[in-house]
Design a protein around this motif. Sequence first.
Motif, PDB file in Angstrom:
ATOM      1  N   ASN A  91       3.620  -1.447   3.368  1.00  0.00           N
ATOM      2  CA  ASN A  91       3.401  -0.150   2.705  1.00  0.00           C
ATOM      3  C   ASN A  91       4.721   0.404   2.192  1.00  0.00           C
ATOM      4  O   ASN A  91       5.798  -0.008   2.646  1.00  0.00           O
ATOM      5  CB  ASN A  91       2.831   0.853   3.713  1.00  0.00           C
ATOM      6  CG  ASN A  91       1.353   0.654   3.969  1.00  0.00           C
ATOM      7  OD1 ASN A  91       0.543   0.657   3.044  1.00  0.00           O
ATOM      8  ND2 ASN A  91       0.988   0.477   5.237  1.00  0.00           N
ATOM      9  N   HIS A  98      -6.638   1.682  -5.090  1.00  0.00           N
ATOM     10  CA  HIS A  98      -6.506   1.700  -3.628  1.00  0.00           C
ATOM     11  C   HIS A  98      -7.911   1.597  -3.021  1.00  0.00           C
ATOM     12  O   HIS A  98      -8.832   2.295  -3.478  1.00  0.00           O
ATOM     13  CB  HIS A  98      -5.841   3.009  -3.184  1.00  0.00           C
ATOM     14  CG  HIS A  98      -5.350   2.939  -1.770  1.00  0.00           C
ATOM     15  ND1 HIS A  98      -6.211   2.907  -0.696  1.00  0.00           N
ATOM     16  CD2 HIS A  98      -4.097   2.871  -1.258  1.00  0.00           C
ATOM     17  CE1 HIS A  98      -5.490   2.825   0.418  1.00  0.00           C
ATOM     18  NE2 HIS A  98      -4.209   2.799   0.105  1.00  0.00           N
ATOM     19  N   ALA A 148       0.812   4.221   2.626  1.00  0.00           N
ATOM     20  CA  ALA A 148       1.351   4.669   3.912  1.00  0.00           C
ATOM     21  C   ALA A 148       0.278   4.446   4.970  1.00  0.00           C
ATOM     22  O   ALA A 148      -0.914   4.422   4.655  1.00  0.00           O
ATOM     23  CB  ALA A 148       1.697   6.154   3.845  1.00  0.00           C
ATOM     24  N   PRO A 149       0.689   4.313   6.222  1.00  0.00           N
ATOM     25  CA  PRO A 149      -0.312   4.110   7.272  1.00  0.00           C
ATOM     26  C   PRO A 149      -1.241   5.313   7.412  1.00  0.00           C
ATOM     27  O   PRO A 149      -0.838   6.445   7.169  1.00  0.00           O
ATOM     28  CB  PRO A 149       0.536   3.970   8.551  1.00  0.00           C
ATOM     29  CG  PRO A 149       1.948   3.793   8.103  1.00  0.00           C
ATOM     30  CD  PRO A 149       2.062   4.330   6.739  1.00  0.00           C
ATOM     31  N   GLY A 189       0.831  -1.204   0.000  1.00  0.00           N
ATOM     32  CA  GLY A 189       0.000   0.000   0.000  1.00  0.00           C
ATOM     33  C   GLY A 189       0.863   1.251   0.000  1.00  0.00           C
ATOM     34  O   GLY A 189       2.067   1.202  -0.294  1.00  0.00           O
TER      35      GLY A 189
END
Length: 185
Positions: free
Chosen positions: A82, A156, A44-45, A42
């Motif tokens: 990520n 996403h 980023a958090p 992914g």
Amino acid sequence: MSDSWEILRSECESCKACELHTTRTNCVFGTGNINADLLFVGEAPGDNEDKTGIPFVGRAGQLLDQYLYAVDIPRESVYIANILKCRPPKNRDPLPAEEDACMDFLRRQVKLIRPKIILCLGRIAAMRLIRPDYKITKEHGEWVQKGNFLITAVYHPALLLRDPRRKEEMLVDMKKIKEKLDQID
Ligand code: URA
């Protein structure tokens, strides 16, 4: 010296290579099967991930779980990471310098896992791992061979929350990924 998960995780948790360490609650290292054939990457958090230290546990993560369930890929069978391991403030896009500072962690994760398929979740991961000019709306679901891996990208899940009309395309892509996974098993 050979790399190990313990070394990598502890380096990641104490990393101060960019400014994001000053605002993080937790480093979101990655989670799942360290022998996975399929690696999800992914962007980023977000807030929930920063609080828990686990990737994709917020609303976008719950939607991802629904797709995994729909195509019969158990979440525990894959590894999820990520591009950035720390949350950008207000969930802004990662800065190129932050990506540069963080990429070595992902490279080392890939070396340890040796997945057969890398699945980019969203355009940020695709632009970093496939091509800087990757166009997710045109190219999602297409396979690219890169070294030892097959790479593809899908929308996403956070984008799907904002634009549910794209959910059908996502399901088609996820089914293709499951098929490929079964073929190369
Ligand atoms: N979005 C991402 O790209 N990664 C996460 O871990 C959560 C939301």
